[in-house]
Design an enzyme around this catalytic site. Structure first.
Site, PDB file in Angstrom:
ATOM      1  N   HIS A   1       0.829  -1.217   0.000  1.00  0.00           N
ATOM      2  CA  HIS A   1       0.000   0.000   0.000  1.00  0.00           C
ATOM      3  C   HIS A   1       0.858   1.258   0.000  1.00  0.00           C
ATOM      4  CE1 HIS A   1      -3.671  -2.357   1.729  1.00  0.00           C
ATOM      5  NE2 HIS A   1      -3.489  -2.559   0.451  1.00  0.00           N
TER       6      HIS A   1
ATOM      7  N   ASP B   1      -9.718   0.182 -11.639  1.00  0.00           N
ATOM      8  CA  ASP B   1      -8.617  -0.246 -10.768  1.00  0.00           C
ATOM      9  C   ASP B   1      -7.611  -1.024 -11.613  1.00  0.00           C
ATOM     10  OD1 ASP B   1      -7.044  -1.074  -8.665  1.00  0.00           O
ATOM     11  OD2 ASP B   1      -8.543  -2.384  -7.762  1.00  0.00           O
TER      12      ASP B   1
ATOM     13  N   HIS C   1      -1.196 -11.474  -1.187  1.00  0.00           N
ATOM     14  CA  HIS C   1      -2.581 -10.993  -1.267  1.00  0.00           C
ATOM     15  C   HIS C   1      -3.408 -11.896  -2.170  1.00  0.00           C
ATOM     16  CE1 HIS C   1      -1.961  -9.147  -5.272  1.00  0.00           C
ATOM     17  NE2 HIS C   1      -0.823  -8.660  -4.816  1.00  0.00           N
TER      18      HIS C   1
ATOM     19  N   HIS D   1     -13.191  -1.612  -3.660  1.00  0.00           N
ATOM     20  CA  HIS D   1     -13.422  -2.955  -3.108  1.00  0.00           C
ATOM     21  C   HIS D   1     -14.933  -3.018  -2.906  1.00  0.00           C
ATOM     22  CE1 HIS D   1      -9.050  -3.104  -1.449  1.00  0.00           C
ATOM     23  NE2 HIS D   1      -9.116  -3.161  -2.750  1.00  0.00           N
TER      24      HIS D   1
ATOM     25  N   GLU E   1      -5.594  -9.574 -10.309  1.00  0.00           N
ATOM     26  CA  GLU E   1      -4.376  -8.829 -10.010  1.00  0.00           C
ATOM     27  C   GLU E   1      -3.290  -9.628  -9.290  1.00  0.00           C
ATOM     28  OE1 GLU E   1      -4.912  -5.925  -6.776  1.00  0.00           O
ATOM     29  OE2 GLU E   1      -7.076  -6.233  -6.954  1.00  0.00           O
TER      30      GLU E   1
ATOM     31  N   TYR F   1       6.404 -10.096  -5.147  1.00  0.00           N
ATOM     32  CA  TYR F   1       7.133  -9.039  -4.428  1.00  0.00           C
ATOM     33  C   TYR F   1       8.320  -9.691  -3.736  1.00  0.00           C
ATOM     34  CZ  TYR F   1       2.387  -7.528  -5.262  1.00  0.00           C
ATOM     35  OH  TYR F   1       1.180  -7.265  -5.879  1.00  0.00           O
TER      36      TYR F   1
ATOM     37  N   ARG G   1       3.023  -6.242 -10.161  1.00  0.00           N
ATOM     38  CA  ARG G   1       1.604  -6.628 -10.138  1.00  0.00           C
ATOM     39  C   ARG G   1       1.012  -6.227 -11.482  1.00  0.00           C
ATOM     40  NH1 ARG G   1       0.377  -4.628  -5.727  1.00  0.00           N
ATOM     41  NH2 ARG G   1      -0.544  -2.604  -6.197  1.00  0.00           N
TER      42      ARG G   1
END
Ligand code: GLY
Ligand code: MN
Ligand code: MN
Length: 432
Positions: free
Chosen positions: A238, A266, A345, A356, A379, A383, A400
């Site tokens: 984030h 998004d 995630h 969301h 998505e 990472y 991503r």
């Protein structure tokens, strides 16, 4: 703006209620500092049913033999309109937005005492706003006090959001048209960002290009704070600092989408700051891209909500083994959740008025089936933080790839394909 969809949605909700009264407040204005407010954003449920974007408003729907739709809103006020601009006022709002009745919001408490009387059920978003909860419960108590004159207060309160979430999960034609357009604006913002990006720029300069593209096409606000994350910053899920200098040789991850007429888009794209993927970057990128393709292929009517996630996970797990990030078989990496160090995630979420968006993911203890009219994001990512046995050439690679996907009768439609995502497409665009 056509009001037909809003009238139809109110009628549909009233039908689902069967009997009782629904009260749906819009969002409050929020102070930012001193006498300055944050930009006003209406409540999604309220707007879904009303099309009315002013603050200090309340919707009341009455089901039963004589259904009724009522709006409470601010009164006309010449003095305030000189400072803050136009407000409809109850009469014009009733006419314009197709309500049976409209009253000044200042009369809400008094009128509600009468409206609540003898209604068996109160549909209300309990817990959404504590000030409103207190107010509504106080009014309900005032109705209770009239019991000796033969008036009953609703003895059942149902969270109206359960009904509204299910309605909003299936997008109608009117909503899909806006979502297509929001997607179009956001994809052109991502193209613009790719063409603009060069080494030594700051992340916020790229952010400015995104916001410029949104706003100049009528989407005044992003649907969420854009993530513009160069190099290692991409491994902070984030990250919104957006204030670091971009380095040639690093990747840039951008997660940004506009909000248009109350609907979100998004999108995430990841591309090289200098326009050319290194071998190590390309190796990881191709795995995430393949995972996304597998997930999109699994997003079809009849498949369950988790099928795209499962599909992405298998491709990622295999890729992580090839990259020597994980060891053992695909099944073992998934079972032991070893992949979670690099992919922590889920593969998506519902998308609509809220980024969301509302809607249950499970039904009767099982993942629900995908159905035409649902819109979700897909998505997957990877990472790679330094340390442990992670090969050094992969350190700080964060990738991503996110698209917005509509489930259709035949399969699906990706709304956001116009933002390049193959290595060749990206490198070609950045060369220009
Ligand atoms: N941009 C928020 C998300 O991708 O979920
Ligand atoms: Mn998302
Ligand atoms: Mn996103």
């Amino acid at each position: 703006m056509s009001i037909a969809p809003y009238i139809e949605r109110r009628a549909r909700l009233i039908k689902m209620m069967g009997r009782g009264i629904a009260i749906i407040p819009t969002a409050p204005e929020v102070m930012r500092n001193a006498d300055t407010h944050y930009d006003y954003r209406h409540d999604s449920n309220f707007y879904y049913l009303s099309g009315f974007a002013e603050p200090e408003a309340m919707l009341v729907l009455i089901a039963g033999d004589t259904p009724q739709t009522i709006l409470f809103c601010r009164e006309k006020n010449q003095e305030r309109e000189i400072w803050d601009g136009h407000r409809y006022g109850p009469d014009a709002a009733r006419e314009r937005f197709g309500f049976d009745e409209a009253f000044p919001i200042t009369q809400f408490d008094e009128k509600l005492v009468d409206l609540l009387g003898n209604q068996p059920v109160l549909y209300y978003p309990l817990g959404y706003n504590s000030a409103w909860d207190k107010r509504i419960l106080r009014i309900r108590s005032a109705v209770r006090e009239k019991v000796r004159s033969g008036v009953r207060a609703p003895d059942q309160i149902i969270d109206v959001r359960a009904l509204l979430s299910e309605m909003r999960l299936f997008k109608d034609e009117f909503e899909l048209e806006i979502m297509h357009r929001a997607a179009e604006i956001s994809t052109s913002a991502h193209r613009r960002a790719m063409q603009f990006t060069r080494p030594d720029q700051y992340e916020y300069q790229v952010e400015a290009e995104l916001l410029h593209e949104f706003c100049s096409h009528g989407a005044r606000h992003p649907a969420y704070t854009p993530i513009v994350a160069g190099g290692a910053n991409a491994c902070v899920l984030h990250y919104v600092g957006n204030n670091a200098k971009l380095k040639g040789g690093d990747l840039l991850l951008i997660d940004a989408g506009c909000e248009l007429d109350g609907y979100a888009s998004d999108i995430t794209r990841t591309f090289p700051v200098n326009g050319k993927f290194s071998t190590a970057q390309k190796d990881v990128y191709e795995i995430v891209l393949a995972a996304q393709a597998a997930a999109i292929a699994a997003a079809k009517p009849g498949k369950h909500w988790n099928a795209p996630h499962d599909a992405a996970l298998r491709v990622l797990a295999l890729g992580f083994i090839d990259l020597k990030l994980c060891r053992g078989s695909v099944d073992r990496v998934i079972e032991k959740e070893d992949y979670k160090r690099f992919y922590m995630h889920r593969t998506g979420h519902w998308l609509g008025m809220d980024v969301h968006d509302v809607g249950d993911y499970m039904a009767d203890g099982k993942w629900r089936k995908l159905e035409p009219g649902m819109v979700l994001t897909i998505e997957p990512g990877c990472y790679i933080r330094p340390g442990g046995k992670v090969p050094k050439k992969l350190w700080n690679i964060g990738i991503r790839i996110e698209d917005d996907v509509l489930i259709t009768a035949k399969g699906n439609e990706t709304l956001t394909n116009a933002a390049p995502k193959s290595v060749t497409e990206i490198e070609e665009l950045m060369k220009r």
